[in-house]
Design an enzyme around this catalytic site. Sequence first.
Site, PDB file in Angstrom:
ATOM      1  N   SER A  55       1.090  -0.988  -0.059  1.00 63.63           N
ATOM      2  CA  SER A  55      -0.026   0.029   0.344  1.00 63.63           C
ATOM      3  C   SER A  55       0.829   1.665   0.314  1.00 63.63           C
ATOM      4  O   SER A  55       1.962   1.531   0.824  1.00 63.63           O
ATOM      5  CB  SER A  55      -0.982  -0.176   1.080  1.00 63.63           C
ATOM      6  OG  SER A  55      -1.188   1.067   1.323  1.00 63.63           O
ATOM      7  N   THR A  58       1.548   3.421   3.672  1.00 62.67           N
ATOM      8  CA  THR A  58       3.217   3.052   4.399  1.00 62.67           C
ATOM      9  C   THR A  58       4.322   3.475   4.405  1.00 62.67           C
ATOM     10  O   THR A  58       4.061   3.742   2.806  1.00 62.67           O
ATOM     11  CB  THR A  58       2.828   1.385   4.665  1.00 62.67           C
ATOM     12  OG1 THR A  58       3.619   0.991   3.547  1.00 62.67           O
ATOM     13  CG2 THR A  58       1.751   0.834   4.404  1.00 62.67           C
ATOM     14  N   THR A  60       6.732   2.699   4.096  1.00 66.33           N
ATOM     15  CA  THR A  60       8.185   1.775   2.768  1.00 66.33           C
ATOM     16  C   THR A  60       7.803   1.914   1.544  1.00 66.33           C
ATOM     17  O   THR A  60       8.532   1.782   0.397  1.00 66.33           O
ATOM     18  CB  THR A  60       8.726   0.458   3.348  1.00 66.33           C
ATOM     19  OG1 THR A  60       9.141   0.435   4.796  1.00 66.33           O
ATOM     20  CG2 THR A  60       9.548  -0.143   2.635  1.00 66.33           C
ATOM     21  N   CYS A  61       6.732   1.592   1.831  1.00 64.09           N
ATOM     22  CA  CYS A  61       6.105   1.753  -0.037  1.00 64.09           C
ATOM     23  C   CYS A  61       6.023   3.376  -0.374  1.00 64.09           C
ATOM     24  O   CYS A  61       6.537   2.973  -1.838  1.00 64.09           O
ATOM     25  CB  CYS A  61       4.580   1.405  -0.625  1.00 64.09           C
ATOM     26  SG  CYS A  61       4.020  -0.342   0.829  1.00 64.09           S
ATOM     27  N   ALA A  62       6.270   3.982   0.269  1.00 68.88           N
ATOM     28  CA  ALA A  62       5.825   5.765  -0.219  1.00 68.88           C
ATOM     29  C   ALA A  62       7.867   5.861  -0.140  1.00 68.88           C
ATOM     30  O   ALA A  62       8.036   6.374  -1.089  1.00 68.88           O
ATOM     31  CB  ALA A  62       5.732   6.866   0.971  1.00 68.88           C
TER      32      ALA A  62
END
Length: 167
Positions: A55, A58, A60-62
């Site tokens: 997602s 979050t 780390t994803c960003a």
Amino acid sequence: MSTTITLKGNEVHTIGSLPAVGSKVKDFALVDSGLNVKTLQTFEGKKKVFNIFPSIDTPTCAASSRKFNEEASKLENTVVINVSKDLPFALGRFCAAEGLNSVETLSDFRSSFGDDYEVVITDSPLKGLLSRAVIVTDENNKVVYTEQVSEIANEPNYDAALAALNQ
């Protein structure tokens, strides 16, 4: 056969394994923030970096989206394709707020991408979302690099993924 990864040290499983290096990636029908469908043919003739994650909301994803956006602007004949189960509207909002305009950020909310690329998480609180993975292809859709990130909270190996584009 499922792949075992971890989420903050706890065992998690995906439905299978990433496409093998040397194989061709499968077609897909992912949705952009304007609700337009993008397929493999949309990016025909380009090298591809699939940045797959659970997602955008979050840290780390960003972070991985920001990093690949920064690097993508330096690449010739290459497209970075961020893929998650997030709704297209959320992805569009995030990219607009962050100024991410060098990547394609697409939603798997109504397609079989996660199943076809075998990255769907089958258990844990993240069940049904996509695992963190990177798949790099050449301009003919042949897989030249994959990384199933072993700990979902960790960022992918950017250097290895980007180096694979120059092979």
